[in-house]
Design a protein around this motif. Structure first.
Motif, PDB file in Angstrom:
ATOM      1  N   THR A  20       2.213  42.938  44.560  1.00 54.63           N
ATOM      2  CA  THR A  20       2.774  42.705  43.227  1.00 54.63           C
ATOM      3  C   THR A  20       3.464  43.970  42.713  1.00 54.63           C
ATOM      4  O   THR A  20       4.555  43.916  42.144  1.00 54.63           O
ATOM      5  N   MET A  21       2.853  45.107  42.984  1.00 53.24           N
ATOM      6  CA  MET A  21       3.448  46.366  42.539  1.00 53.24           C
ATOM      7  C   MET A  21       4.766  46.622  43.278  1.00 53.24           C
ATOM      8  O   MET A  21       5.760  47.016  42.690  1.00 53.24           O
ATOM      9  N   LEU A  22       4.767  46.316  44.580  1.00 51.29           N
ATOM     10  CA  LEU A  22       5.934  46.604  45.421  1.00 51.29           C
ATOM     11  C   LEU A  22       7.093  45.647  45.190  1.00 51.29           C
ATOM     12  O   LEU A  22       8.250  46.012  45.355  1.00 51.29           O
ATOM     13  N   THR A  23       6.782  44.400  44.845  1.00 46.65           N
ATOM     14  CA  THR A  23       7.838  43.371  44.793  1.00 46.65           C
ATOM     15  C   THR A  23       8.082  42.833  43.378  1.00 46.65           C
ATOM     16  O   THR A  23       8.985  42.025  43.181  1.00 46.65           O
ATOM     17  N   ARG A  24       7.243  43.228  42.447  1.00 47.08           N
ATOM     18  CA  ARG A  24       7.279  42.739  41.059  1.00 47.08           C
ATOM     19  C   ARG A  24       7.154  41.205  40.980  1.00 47.08           C
ATOM     20  O   ARG A  24       7.647  40.578  40.038  1.00 47.08           O
ATOM     21  N   ARG A  25       6.543  40.617  41.970  1.00 43.87           N
ATOM     22  CA  ARG A  25       6.262  39.182  41.967  1.00 43.87           C
ATOM     23  C   ARG A  25       4.864  38.974  42.545  1.00 43.87           C
ATOM     24  O   ARG A  25       4.349  39.830  43.256  1.00 43.87           O
ATOM     25  N   THR A  26       4.283  37.794  42.286  1.00 47.61           N
ATOM     26  CA  THR A  26       2.873  37.583  42.663  1.00 47.61           C
ATOM     27  C   THR A  26       2.711  36.603  43.828  1.00 47.61           C
ATOM     28  O   THR A  26       1.763  35.837  43.872  1.00 47.61           O
ATOM     29  N   HIS A  27       3.654  36.638  44.769  1.00 46.40           N
ATOM     30  CA  HIS A  27       3.677  35.590  45.797  1.00 46.40           C
ATOM     31  C   HIS A  27       2.977  35.961  47.104  1.00 46.40           C
ATOM     32  O   HIS A  27       3.281  35.370  48.147  1.00 46.40           O
ATOM     33  N   HIS A  28       2.064  36.918  47.095  1.00 47.37           N
ATOM     34  CA  HIS A  28       1.506  37.402  48.358  1.00 47.37           C
ATOM     35  C   HIS A  28       0.859  36.285  49.174  1.00 47.37           C
ATOM     36  O   HIS A  28       1.090  36.164  50.392  1.00 47.37           O
ATOM     37  N   ALA A  29       0.052  35.445  48.508  1.00 45.90           N
ATOM     38  CA  ALA A  29      -0.665  34.378  49.234  1.00 45.90           C
ATOM     39  C   ALA A  29       0.337  33.425  49.891  1.00 45.90           C
ATOM     40  O   ALA A  29       0.117  32.940  51.012  1.00 45.90           O
ATOM     41  N   GLN A  30       1.468  33.173  49.203  1.00 41.68           N
ATOM     42  CA  GLN A  30       2.476  32.275  49.778  1.00 41.68           C
ATOM     43  C   GLN A  30       3.060  32.866  51.058  1.00 41.68           C
ATOM     44  O   GLN A  30       3.344  32.145  52.009  1.00 41.68           O
ATOM     45  N   VAL A  31       3.248  34.194  51.074  1.00 41.07           N
ATOM     46  CA  VAL A  31       3.802  34.837  52.272  1.00 41.07           C
ATOM     47  C   VAL A  31       2.827  34.665  53.439  1.00 41.07           C
ATOM     48  O   VAL A  31       3.222  34.280  54.550  1.00 41.07           O
ATOM     49  N   LEU A  32       1.544  34.909  53.193  1.00 48.05           N
ATOM     50  CA  LEU A  32       0.551  34.759  54.270  1.00 48.05           C
ATOM     51  C   LEU A  32       0.484  33.298  54.729  1.00 48.05           C
ATOM     52  O   LEU A  32       0.369  33.018  55.924  1.00 48.05           O
ATOM     53  N   ASP A  33       0.582  32.356  53.792  1.00 50.63           N
ATOM     54  CA  ASP A  33       0.619  30.932  54.163  1.00 50.63           C
ATOM     55  C   ASP A  33       1.833  30.646  55.047  1.00 50.63           C
ATOM     56  O   ASP A  33       1.763  29.867  55.996  1.00 50.63           O
ATOM     57  N   GLY A  34       2.938  31.268  54.701  1.00 53.18           N
ATOM     58  CA  GLY A  34       4.177  31.072  55.467  1.00 53.18           C
ATOM     59  C   GLY A  34       4.010  31.554  56.901  1.00 53.18           C
ATOM     60  O   GLY A  34       4.434  30.884  57.848  1.00 53.18           O
ATOM     61  N   ILE A  35       3.380  32.710  57.050  1.00 55.80           N
ATOM     62  CA  ILE A  35       3.176  33.263  58.406  1.00 55.80           C
ATOM     63  C   ILE A  35       2.258  32.328  59.196  1.00 55.80           C
ATOM     64  O   ILE A  35       2.518  32.029  60.369  1.00 55.80           O
ATOM     65  N   ALA A  36       1.217  31.831  58.538  1.00 57.62           N
ATOM     66  CA  ALA A  36       0.290  30.912  59.223  1.00 57.62           C
ATOM     67  C   ALA A  36       1.020  29.633  59.640  1.00 57.62           C
ATOM     68  O   ALA A  36       0.774  29.084  60.721  1.00 57.62           O
ATOM     69  N   ALA A  37       1.936  29.177  58.799  1.00 57.26           N
ATOM     70  CA  ALA A  37       2.649  27.922  59.094  1.00 57.26           C
ATOM     71  C   ALA A  37       3.495  28.043  60.358  1.00 57.26           C
ATOM     72  O   ALA A  37       3.674  27.061  61.084  1.00 57.26           O
ATOM     73  N   LEU A  38       4.001  29.249  60.652  1.00 54.70           N
ATOM     74  CA  LEU A  38       4.882  29.411  61.819  1.00 54.70           C
ATOM     75  C   LEU A  38       4.179  28.980  63.102  1.00 54.70           C
ATOM     76  O   LEU A  38       4.737  28.245  63.913  1.00 54.70           O
TER      77      LEU A  38
END
Ligand code: SAM
Ligand code: SF4
Ligand code: SF4
Length: 340
Positions: free
Chosen positions: A130-148
């Protein structure tokens, strides 16, 4: 027909930025509050991208990477994938994404024929994300990686921009995470590209330093010897895990660079650091034939002498490449417009 530039580098790799919009605000790429966006009517349609790709392929391009901005923000991206994989000369079609929208789109991209995905992942810690990207989407990114993995993608890579005192304490954790999801991690040195307005050399963690840290943790690190124009140097740990380092800032690889970049509005850049691009949208929409475009592209590539990162390395005082005023005047100078 094959073309080579003034250093005998072929034209092989094309990165297409499909949109300049992004749903994150990474500190090393989009640290400002306000941005100037490309006008919508100037954004190329998929058919226009396809027509340009045909010309590039006639001149030797066989590897394409879709990027942005955030490519998954471009509506109907699987349609573009379908259009590109149908090209007989295509050998490799990859995409670089921040992963936020990946979980919902992975299956459609796989069915459309996309070959490989690289996900940018700078941290495993949600608060740091959140600090690095100013957005709170971290869990979505990890979900995305798992989906691959779930939908059948192999060859996944995770790209991490390493910044001193920001995420340089996570190198080993990221390697372990990569192993757990069958993805190869690549650490990227923080680059002074356009858009990186907060860049400073003291924030750069060099390849040598990264290898030192990882060597202390894992013991012997064996370099993998390979001849390719790929930017990452790859290494193997004693336990067999492979990772890469892209040392664009302290040990650039311009000598073998066969990459060029097409922006979403059809400007073509021969180097990540190039200040000027070549307008392909104008001629394309103005009725230029495929042969006209081929002549334009071939003549520009034959004259190419860019070695942007190597030239930056020679500077004594290194400050951000482009100041904010110029970025506002010409958003094409931004990394998020040009595609990484
Ligand atoms: N939005 C997508 C993403 O982040 O994966 C694709 C576009 S982004 C511009 C492509 C790559 O450029 C990302 O892996 C990002 O980490 C990298 N990048 C952006 N700014 C950078 C910088 N200053 N130094 C090194 N890499 C950078
Ligand atoms: Fe981050 Fe990619 Fe967006 Fe740049 S384009 S802000 S690197 S997600
Ligand atoms: Fe290629 Fe330019 Fe990057 Fe060097 S700085 S590797 S020439 S894109």
């Amino acid at each position: 027909m094959r073309v080579e530039d003034t250093f005998a580098r072929p034209l092989r790799n094309l990165r297409i930025s499909v949109t300049d919009r992004c749903n994150l605000r990474c500190a090393y790429c989009m640290p400002e509050e306000e941005y100037v966006w490309l006008p919508r009517e100037q954004i190329l349609h998929f058919e226009e991208m396809g027509a340009l790709v045909d010309v590039f392929m006639d001149l030797g391009v066989d590897k394409i990477r879709l990027t942005g901005g955030e490519p998954l923000l471009r509506r109907d991206l699987p349609e573009l994938v379908r259009l590109l994989v149908a090209k007989p000369r295509l050998r490799d079609l990859a995409m670089t994404t921040n992963g936020v929208l990946l979980a919902e789109q992975a299956r459609a991209l796989k069915s459309a024929g996309l070959h490989r995905v690289t996900v940018s992942l700078d941290t495993l810690r949600p608060d740091r994300f959140t600090m690095l990207t100013r957005r709170t989407h971290h869990a979505q990114v990890l979900d995305g990686i798992a989906a691959l993995g779930r939908v059948g993608f192999g060859g996944t890579k995770l790209d991490t921009v390493v910044m001193r005192s920001v995420n340089d304490d996570e190198l080993a954790d990221l390697i372990e995470y990569g192993r757990s999801v069958s993805a190869e991690v690549r650490f990227i040195e923080y680059m002074d590209v356009g858009g990186a307005t907060r860049w400073s050399m003291d924030r750069v963690v060099s390849r040598a330093e990264m290898l030192g840290v990882l060597g202390r943790r894992y013991g012997t690190i064996e370099p993998i010897v390979e001849t390719s124009s790929a930017p990452a140097d790859r290494y193997r740990l004693a336990n067999g895990t492979v990772f890469g380092i892209i040392s664009s800032t302290t040990a650039p690889f311009c000598a073998s660079c066969d990459r060029s970049r097409l922006t979403a509005d059809g400007m073509w850049y021969l180097c990540l650091y190039a200040q000027r691009g070549i307008d392909l949208r104008g001629p394309l929409r103005g009725g230029a034939t495929a042969d006209d475009l081929k002549a334009l592209i071939a003549s520009a590539w034959t004259r190419r002498a860019d070695r942007g990162a190597e030239e930056r390395l020679k500077l004594r005082e290194r400050t951000p490449l482009v100041q904010i005023g110029r970025l506002r005047e010409d958003p094409h100078l931004e990394m998020h417009t040009r595609g990484g």
